[in-house]
Design a protein around this motif. Structure first.
Motif, short mmCIF file in Angstrom:
data_model
loop_
_atom_site.label_atom_id
_atom_site.label_comp_id
_atom_site.label_asym_id
_atom_site.label_seq_id
_atom_site.Cartn_x
_atom_site.Cartn_y
_atom_site.Cartn_z
N UNK A 86 69.87 78.58 -22.91
CA UNK A 86 69.90 77.29 -22.23
C UNK A 86 68.57 76.56 -22.40
N UNK A 87 68.61 75.24 -22.33
CA UNK A 87 67.43 74.45 -22.62
C UNK A 87 66.28 74.77 -21.67
N UNK A 88 66.57 75.05 -20.40
CA UNK A 88 65.49 75.36 -19.45
C UNK A 88 64.77 76.64 -19.85
N UNK A 89 65.53 77.67 -20.19
CA UNK A 89 64.93 78.94 -20.61
C UNK A 89 64.19 78.77 -21.93
N UNK A 90 64.73 77.96 -22.83
CA UNK A 90 64.06 77.74 -24.11
C UNK A 90 62.73 77.03 -23.92
N UNK A 91 62.70 76.04 -23.02
CA UNK A 91 61.45 75.32 -22.75
C UNK A 91 60.41 76.27 -22.18
N UNK A 129 41.74 60.62 -35.87
CA UNK A 129 42.54 60.38 -34.67
C UNK A 129 43.93 59.87 -35.04
N UNK A 130 43.98 58.99 -36.06
CA UNK A 130 45.28 58.48 -36.51
C UNK A 130 46.15 59.60 -37.09
N UNK A 131 45.52 60.50 -37.86
CA UNK A 131 46.27 61.63 -38.42
C UNK A 131 46.78 62.54 -37.31
N UNK A 132 45.95 62.80 -36.31
CA UNK A 132 46.38 63.64 -35.18
C UNK A 132 47.56 63.03 -34.45
N UNK A 133 47.56 61.71 -34.29
CA UNK A 133 48.67 61.05 -33.61
C UNK A 133 49.97 61.23 -34.37
N UNK A 134 49.91 61.10 -35.70
CA UNK A 134 51.12 61.25 -36.51
C UNK A 134 51.58 62.71 -36.56
N UNK A 135 50.64 63.63 -36.64
CA UNK A 135 51.00 65.06 -36.64
C UNK A 135 51.68 65.43 -35.32
N UNK A 136 51.16 64.90 -34.22
CA UNK A 136 51.75 65.20 -32.91
C UNK A 136 53.16 64.63 -32.80
N UNK A 137 53.40 63.47 -33.41
CA UNK A 137 54.76 62.92 -33.43
C UNK A 137 55.72 63.85 -34.17
N UNK A 138 55.27 64.41 -35.29
CA UNK A 138 56.13 65.34 -36.02
C UNK A 138 56.32 66.63 -35.24
N UNK A 139 55.27 67.10 -34.55
CA UNK A 139 55.42 68.26 -33.67
C UNK A 139 56.50 68.01 -32.62
N UNK A 140 56.46 66.82 -32.01
CA UNK A 140 57.45 66.50 -30.97
C UNK A 140 58.85 66.47 -31.55
N UNK A 141 59.01 65.97 -32.77
CA UNK A 141 60.33 65.94 -33.40
C UNK A 141 60.85 67.35 -33.65
N UNK A 142 59.99 68.22 -34.17
CA UNK A 142 60.40 69.60 -34.43
C UNK A 142 60.82 70.31 -33.14
N UNK A 163 56.66 65.26 -23.34
CA UNK A 163 56.14 65.65 -22.03
C UNK A 163 55.63 67.09 -22.06
N UNK A 164 56.40 67.99 -22.70
CA UNK A 164 55.97 69.37 -22.78
C UNK A 164 54.66 69.51 -23.54
N UNK A 165 54.55 68.82 -24.68
CA UNK A 165 53.33 68.92 -25.48
C UNK A 165 52.14 68.30 -24.75
N UNK A 166 52.37 67.24 -23.99
CA UNK A 166 51.29 66.65 -23.19
C UNK A 166 50.77 67.66 -22.18
N UNK A 167 51.69 68.34 -21.50
CA UNK A 167 51.29 69.35 -20.51
C UNK A 167 50.56 70.52 -21.17
N UNK A 187 52.60 76.85 -15.17
CA UNK A 187 52.74 75.97 -16.32
C UNK A 187 54.04 76.24 -17.06
N UNK A 188 54.36 77.52 -17.21
CA UNK A 188 55.60 77.89 -17.89
C UNK A 188 56.82 77.36 -17.14
N UNK A 189 56.83 77.59 -15.81
CA UNK A 189 57.96 77.11 -15.01
C UNK A 189 58.02 75.58 -15.01
N UNK A 190 56.87 74.92 -15.04
CA UNK A 190 56.84 73.47 -15.06
C UNK A 190 57.54 72.92 -16.31
#
Length: 408
Positions: A86-91, A129-142, A163-167, A187-190
């Protein structure tokens, strides 16, 4: 002396590089990135300063090489996961895998940053900084693609992934600046609780309606060894990684989408992309069932050779990637698939392939760098559609999808 084995030049270079990396690990662990000195690294390795610079362009590229070479947590045994999570357990599972690399209680500040593979303060310039922003977008997609496949299945979970990656990135930062702050179990439960928040997560970029259509072609596809197969190949520079979602959302459900990452500076921004995306992939493998989101593949090794292979197929010979040449297979005037054939989750351009008008030709550009965006559709071992420039991945994803109108 009798019996001595004479090292080849390549073997000597490999030995020197290994000695520099070993010395750099000690230097960065003791002094941190900001205060580390190339002179001290050379002295630790019993080498000259020139020997260090003959292997690494500077301190930043050396630090990234150390992080890529020093990843003990990657070797952790794979977990025996159920086929459906389930998505909650996967997160929560993803959060646990991520948090395993945080500094331990006895780590020094510098040692903790090395353990957590932190790049804080390493890329403070605007290109970094621009490269990091784009890499983080791809991380979020994956991460989102994996979460979307977990029950209850969702069309899009990019905002949840963000939201998860921000946390988790915030926890990583605080672990280095305020050790002992926060509880890892909380943090894990959050992260699990975030999966239960109803989020408005739509995909409707207005610019996709203005993307030029892909060109139809018929060219033999000869990929590098170990890379290939039918589907979509999207080659993106580190400044364009966020465009990967344009191809993913427009692709047919069974399309294999491969995103190959390229960079004008492989030793720095290229290495940064490899570091971040490799770490995230390890976390995904340790928290999601095998095969989840398997229709999206990231290629970190063969981006330049894939770009050269595409150019060779479409022009007859690869160039040095400084200028592009038109393909010798002209585009056919055929209609693209209509909106009825578009997946339920896809929006944007309804044009699949270039038609009879030649007033706005597709830009032919095979150059490889941070701004690269080249895409091809491969079917039956042949390239049947291609595009370059902004929106190329979307244009090719729409072209000839589902074997629709205009299929060669």
């Amino acid at each position: 002396m009798a019996g001595m084995v004479r090292l080849t030049r390549a073997q000597q270079q490999a030995r020197t590089r290994s000695a520099v990396l070993d010395a750099a690990v000690e230097e960065f662990a003791e002094h941190g990135y900001a205060d580390a000195k190339i002179d001290r690294i050379a002295a630790r390795a019993d080498l000259t300063r020139g020997a260090v610079y003959s292997n690494f362009a500077g301190k930043r590229s050396l630090y990234l090489a150390v992080l890529l070479d020093h990843a003990p947590w990657h070797a952790a045994a794979a977990l025996d996961l159920p086929e459906v999570i389930p998505v909650t357990a996967a997160a929560e599972g993803f959060a646990r895998a991520w948090l395993e690399r945080l500094p331990l209680a006895g780590d020094t500040a510098a040692g903790g940053r090395l353990r957590s593979r932190s790049v804080a303060g390493v890329f403070d310039d605007e290109p970094g900084r621009a490269a990091l922003a784009q890499i983080t977008k791809l991380e979020a997609l994956l991460l989102a693609r994996a979460l979307e496949a977990c029950p209850p299945v969702a069309r899009r979970r990019v905002r949840l992934a963000e939201l998860m990656l921000t946390l988790l990135h915030g926890a990583d930062h605080l672990a280095g600046t305020a050790p002992g702050f926060g509880d890892l179990f909380d943090l894990t439960r959050a992260c699990g609780h975030l999966a239960g928040i109803p989020l408005t997560d739509e995909w409707d970029p207005p610019h996709l309606a203005f993307v030029p259509p892909a060109e139809r072609c018929d060219a033999p596809w000869t990929p590098p060894d170990g890379v290939g197969g039918d589907g979509l190949l999207v080659i993106l520079g580190t400044a364009r990684l966020g465009a990967a979602e344009e191809a993913v959302r427009a692709a047919a459900p069974d399309d294999q989408v491969t995103v190959a990452v390229v960079s004008s500076d492989p030793a720095e921004t290229g290495a940064l992309a490899r570091l971040r995306l490799t770490d995230l992939t390890v976390c995904l493998r340790r928290s999601f069932p095998v095969g989840v989101a398997s229709t999206l593949h990231i290629e970190l090794d063969d981006g330049p050779s894939l770009a050269a292979a595409v150019e060779a197929a479409l022009t007859g010979s690869p160039s040095d990637h400084t200028t592009g040449s038109p393909p010798h297979h002209p585009a056919d005037a055929v209609p693209g698939p209509r909106s009825a054939s578009m997946p339920e989750h896809s929006t944007g351009s309804r044009r699949g392939l270039s038609g009879g008008s030649t007033s706005t030709p597709v830009r032919r550009d095979f150059s490889v760098g941070d701004e690269t965006e080249i895409a091809v559709r491969i079917r039956g071992g042949r390239i049947v559609a291609w595009a370059s420039g902004r929106g190329a991945g979307h244009a090719v994803a729409v072209a000839l999808r589902d074997g629709g109108a205009g299929q060669p």
